[in-house]
Design a protein around this motif. Structure first.
Motif, PDB file in Angstrom:
ATOM      1  N   GLU A 188     -60.042 -16.327  32.217  1.00  0.00           N
ATOM      2  CA  GLU A 188     -58.811 -15.536  32.208  1.00  0.00           C
ATOM      3  C   GLU A 188     -59.156 -14.107  31.782  1.00  0.00           C
ATOM      4  O   GLU A 188     -59.630 -13.886  30.664  1.00  0.00           O
ATOM      5  CB  GLU A 188     -57.798 -16.188  31.272  1.00  0.00           C
ATOM      6  CG  GLU A 188     -57.474 -17.621  31.699  1.00  0.00           C
ATOM      7  CD  GLU A 188     -56.645 -18.413  30.706  1.00  0.00           C
ATOM      8  OE1 GLU A 188     -55.854 -17.781  29.960  1.00  0.00           O
ATOM      9  OE2 GLU A 188     -56.808 -19.647  30.630  1.00  0.00           O
TER      10      GLU A 188
ATOM     11  N   GLN B   4     -51.828 -16.440  39.771  1.00  0.00           N
ATOM     12  CA  GLN B   4     -51.824 -17.052  38.444  1.00  0.00           C
ATOM     13  C   GLN B   4     -51.902 -15.965  37.366  1.00  0.00           C
ATOM     14  O   GLN B   4     -52.672 -15.008  37.498  1.00  0.00           O
ATOM     15  CB  GLN B   4     -53.024 -18.001  38.284  1.00  0.00           C
ATOM     16  CG  GLN B   4     -53.117 -19.079  39.355  1.00  0.00           C
ATOM     17  CD  GLN B   4     -52.007 -20.122  39.262  1.00  0.00           C
ATOM     18  OE1 GLN B   4     -51.413 -20.312  38.190  1.00  0.00           O
ATOM     19  NE2 GLN B   4     -51.704 -20.777  40.378  1.00  0.00           N
ATOM     20  N   THR B   5     -51.106 -16.117  36.314  1.00  0.00           N
ATOM     21  CA  THR B   5     -51.168 -15.177  35.175  1.00  0.00           C
ATOM     22  C   THR B   5     -51.184 -15.983  33.878  1.00  0.00           C
ATOM     23  O   THR B   5     -50.856 -17.181  33.886  1.00  0.00           O
ATOM     24  CB  THR B   5     -49.936 -14.247  35.152  1.00  0.00           C
ATOM     25  OG1 THR B   5     -48.767 -15.057  35.005  1.00  0.00           O
ATOM     26  CG2 THR B   5     -49.854 -13.404  36.413  1.00  0.00           C
ATOM     27  N   TRP B   6     -51.542 -15.323  32.813  1.00  0.00           N
ATOM     28  CA  TRP B   6     -51.561 -15.985  31.494  1.00  0.00           C
ATOM     29  C   TRP B   6     -51.085 -15.020  30.437  1.00  0.00           C
ATOM     30  O   TRP B   6     -51.155 -13.792  30.629  1.00  0.00           O
ATOM     31  CB  TRP B   6     -52.969 -16.491  31.152  1.00  0.00           C
ATOM     32  CG  TRP B   6     -53.995 -15.395  31.108  1.00  0.00           C
ATOM     33  CD1 TRP B   6     -54.618 -14.800  32.181  1.00  0.00           C
ATOM     34  CD2 TRP B   6     -54.492 -14.736  29.935  1.00  0.00           C
ATOM     35  NE1 TRP B   6     -55.479 -13.812  31.764  1.00  0.00           N
ATOM     36  CE2 TRP B   6     -55.419 -13.759  30.369  1.00  0.00           C
ATOM     37  CE3 TRP B   6     -54.258 -14.878  28.549  1.00  0.00           C
ATOM     38  CZ2 TRP B   6     -56.114 -12.920  29.489  1.00  0.00           C
ATOM     39  CZ3 TRP B   6     -54.936 -14.053  27.679  1.00  0.00           C
ATOM     40  CH2 TRP B   6     -55.853 -13.089  28.147  1.00  0.00           C
TER      41      TRP B   6
ATOM     42  N   VAL C  38     -51.769 -20.680  31.431  1.00  0.00           N
ATOM     43  CA  VAL C  38     -51.734 -20.130  32.792  1.00  0.00           C
ATOM     44  C   VAL C  38     -50.521 -20.686  33.544  1.00  0.00           C
ATOM     45  O   VAL C  38     -50.221 -21.874  33.486  1.00  0.00           O
ATOM     46  CB  VAL C  38     -53.033 -20.437  33.567  1.00  0.00           C
ATOM     47  CG1 VAL C  38     -52.922 -19.936  35.018  1.00  0.00           C
ATOM     48  CG2 VAL C  38     -54.236 -19.796  32.887  1.00  0.00           C
TER      49      VAL C  38
ATOM     50  N   VAL D 259     -56.298 -14.439  36.488  1.00  0.00           N
ATOM     51  CA  VAL D 259     -57.269 -15.537  36.411  1.00  0.00           C
ATOM     52  C   VAL D 259     -58.309 -15.489  37.531  1.00  0.00           C
ATOM     53  O   VAL D 259     -57.958 -15.288  38.702  1.00  0.00           O
ATOM     54  CB  VAL D 259     -56.544 -16.903  36.475  1.00  0.00           C
ATOM     55  CG1 VAL D 259     -57.524 -18.062  36.289  1.00  0.00           C
ATOM     56  CG2 VAL D 259     -55.438 -16.964  35.428  1.00  0.00           C
TER      57      VAL D 259
ATOM     58  N   TRP E 215     -60.408 -16.701  27.592  1.00  0.00           N
ATOM     59  CA  TRP E 215     -60.071 -15.373  28.093  1.00  0.00           C
ATOM     60  C   TRP E 215     -61.103 -14.373  27.607  1.00  0.00           C
ATOM     61  O   TRP E 215     -61.726 -14.574  26.549  1.00  0.00           O
ATOM     62  CB  TRP E 215     -58.645 -14.942  27.723  1.00  0.00           C
ATOM     63  CG  TRP E 215     -58.398 -14.581  26.292  1.00  0.00           C
ATOM     64  CD1 TRP E 215     -57.902 -15.393  25.318  1.00  0.00           C
ATOM     65  CD2 TRP E 215     -58.658 -13.311  25.669  1.00  0.00           C
ATOM     66  NE1 TRP E 215     -57.838 -14.713  24.124  1.00  0.00           N
ATOM     67  CE2 TRP E 215     -58.285 -13.427  24.314  1.00  0.00           C
ATOM     68  CE3 TRP E 215     -59.160 -12.087  26.116  1.00  0.00           C
ATOM     69  CZ2 TRP E 215     -58.389 -12.368  23.410  1.00  0.00           C
ATOM     70  CZ3 TRP E 215     -59.261 -11.026  25.221  1.00  0.00           C
ATOM     71  CH2 TRP E 215     -58.884 -11.179  23.880  1.00  0.00           C
TER      72      TRP E 215
ATOM     73  N   ASP F 166     -57.139 -21.579  26.047  1.00  0.00           N
ATOM     74  CA  ASP F 166     -57.418 -20.596  27.091  1.00  0.00           C
ATOM     75  C   ASP F 166     -58.805 -20.018  26.866  1.00  0.00           C
ATOM     76  O   ASP F 166     -59.164 -19.716  25.714  1.00  0.00           O
ATOM     77  CB  ASP F 166     -56.393 -19.445  27.063  1.00  0.00           C
ATOM     78  CG  ASP F 166     -55.012 -19.870  27.585  1.00  0.00           C
ATOM     79  OD1 ASP F 166     -54.505 -20.928  27.150  1.00  0.00           O
ATOM     80  OD2 ASP F 166     -54.445 -19.140  28.426  1.00  0.00           O
TER      81      ASP F 166
ATOM     82  N   GLN G 293     -54.546 -24.367  33.588  1.00  0.00           N
ATOM     83  CA  GLN G 293     -55.978 -24.510  33.871  1.00  0.00           C
ATOM     84  C   GLN G 293     -56.621 -25.454  32.863  1.00  0.00           C
ATOM     85  O   GLN G 293     -56.047 -25.750  31.826  1.00  0.00           O
ATOM     86  CB  GLN G 293     -56.651 -23.138  33.843  1.00  0.00           C
ATOM     87  CG  GLN G 293     -56.048 -22.152  34.867  1.00  0.00           C
ATOM     88  CD  GLN G 293     -56.206 -22.604  36.309  1.00  0.00           C
ATOM     89  OE1 GLN G 293     -57.315 -22.867  36.770  1.00  0.00           O
ATOM     90  NE2 GLN G 293     -55.089 -22.696  37.033  1.00  0.00           N
TER      91      GLN G 293
END
Ligand SMILES: O=C(NNC1=NCCC1)c1ccc(Br)cc1
Length: 330
Positions: free
Chosen positions: A106, A72-74, A135, A88, A41, A39, A140
């Protein structure tokens, strides 16, 4: 294309931070390049102020090239227990001159205390395989996977140094950065990591053929190795002991400690003793924490920065079906 960026160590080489430009006009954040996760972020304008202590924050509303990736979330947690989560965006990301216009960035809406208290770390840039991106509902793609087709070679390399700035290169192999030959070993990326087999180790003049699996993880500080290796290594140090209160093997800071050599393919990499006297473990500065610790209950070893900074490492995506790792002395 090809790119090159500095990897600047934090205190005690706990991690290395690399400047990354995000958005238009560019917002520069210093990120922890992590081959153990996937990721990218960042601390952001959406991170609660009480969780921000000096970090740079990416503000997508200030970038003319940002776009929200709706729905979309992570949420990610790391081997050291740290964690973060959020939503995101996509924006232009430039690392050392190589850029990708629609990289998933992110943005953190929550970070755990160890991230909040590390003022120099503005986020992470994952360099493991995209299959372990967190994600949801749509995974992603990592920066490396996004830029790969534009790179001269589908590779990135790490040249981390002890208590000094090192280098991450993308798309090429700097022939001046290593000595001897690069020895390539196959990578099993089924768990999403750069996982390989080491073939032995030596301590002092004793060489032991031991085949063991490990991952190359720039985001982990120490070398987490088989218990057998820890027992053999620390038995060579007067006063070394496993301290459950301090969280690992410690030894008297003035002890004479041996070098440690690991063998991968045809190459033997020697971690100098000075890299293994990791950091003072107590206030009096009498006990020092070992840079080699057990990998118990993980299932494989982690070749973190203590091991990687003794080598020049090529992370080679090769042809998709056959990624490989190249190891060389320097
Ligand atoms: O989290 C991991 N690597 N990266 C980072 N650690 C701390 C911040 C970033 C990690 C990866 C694989 C295994 Br097995 C254990 C730990």
């Amino acid at each position: 294309t090809r790119g090159s960026a500095e990897a600047v160590p934090e205190k005690d080489d706990i991690q290395y931070l690399t400047p990354v430009k995000i958005g238009t006009p560019p917002q520069t954040l210093n990120l922890d390049f992590d081959s153990g996760s996937s990721d990218l972020w960042v601390f952001s304008s959406e991170t609660p102020s009480r969780q921000v202590n000096g970090q740079a924050q990416y503000d997508p509303t200030k970038s003319s090239t940002s776009s929200k990736v709706d729905g979309q979330t992570w949420s990610i947690s790391y081997g050291d227990g740290s964690a973060s989560s959020g939503v995101v965006f996509k924006d232009n990301v430039d690392v050392g001159g190589v850029s990708f216009p629609a990289q998933a960035v992110e943005v953190a809406q929550k970070v755990s205390s160890s991230f909040s208290s590390d003022e120099n770390n503005d986020g992470l840039l994952g360099l493991a395989f995209s299959k372990i991106n967190t994600v949801k509902p749509n995974k992603q793609i990592t920066f490396f996977d996004n830029i790969m087709s534009n790179l001269e070679k589908p590779v990135w390399t790490s040249d981390l140094k002890n208590d000094a700035p090192g280098t991450y290169n993308f798309g090429y192999i700097d022939e001046d950065a290593y000595t001897g030959e690069i020895s390539y070993v196959p990578v099993d990326n089924s768990q999403g990591f750069w996982s390989f087999e080491a073939s032995g180790y030596s301590i002092g003049n004793k060489s032991v053929p031991l085949k063991f699996q490990g991952i190359a993880d720039t985001g982990t500080s120490l070398a987490m190795l088989p218990q057998e290796i820890n027992t053999a290594y620390y038995s060579q140090i007067q006063g070394a002991t496993m301290s459950y209160s301090l969280g690992g093997y410690v030894f008297p800071c003035d002890a004479k400690i041996p070098d440690f050599t690991y063998k991968v393919g045809d190459v033997s990499i020697t971690i100098p003793a000075s890299f293994i006297n990791y950091a003072e473990a107590d206030e009096e500065g009498k006990k020092c924490f070992g840079g080699i610790q057990p990998d118990t209950d993980i299932g494989f070893s982690i070749f973190g920065d203590v091991a990687l900074k003794a080598a020049f490492v090529v992370f080679d995506a090769g042809t998709e079906s056959s990624p490989r790792l190249g190891w060389a002395n320097k």
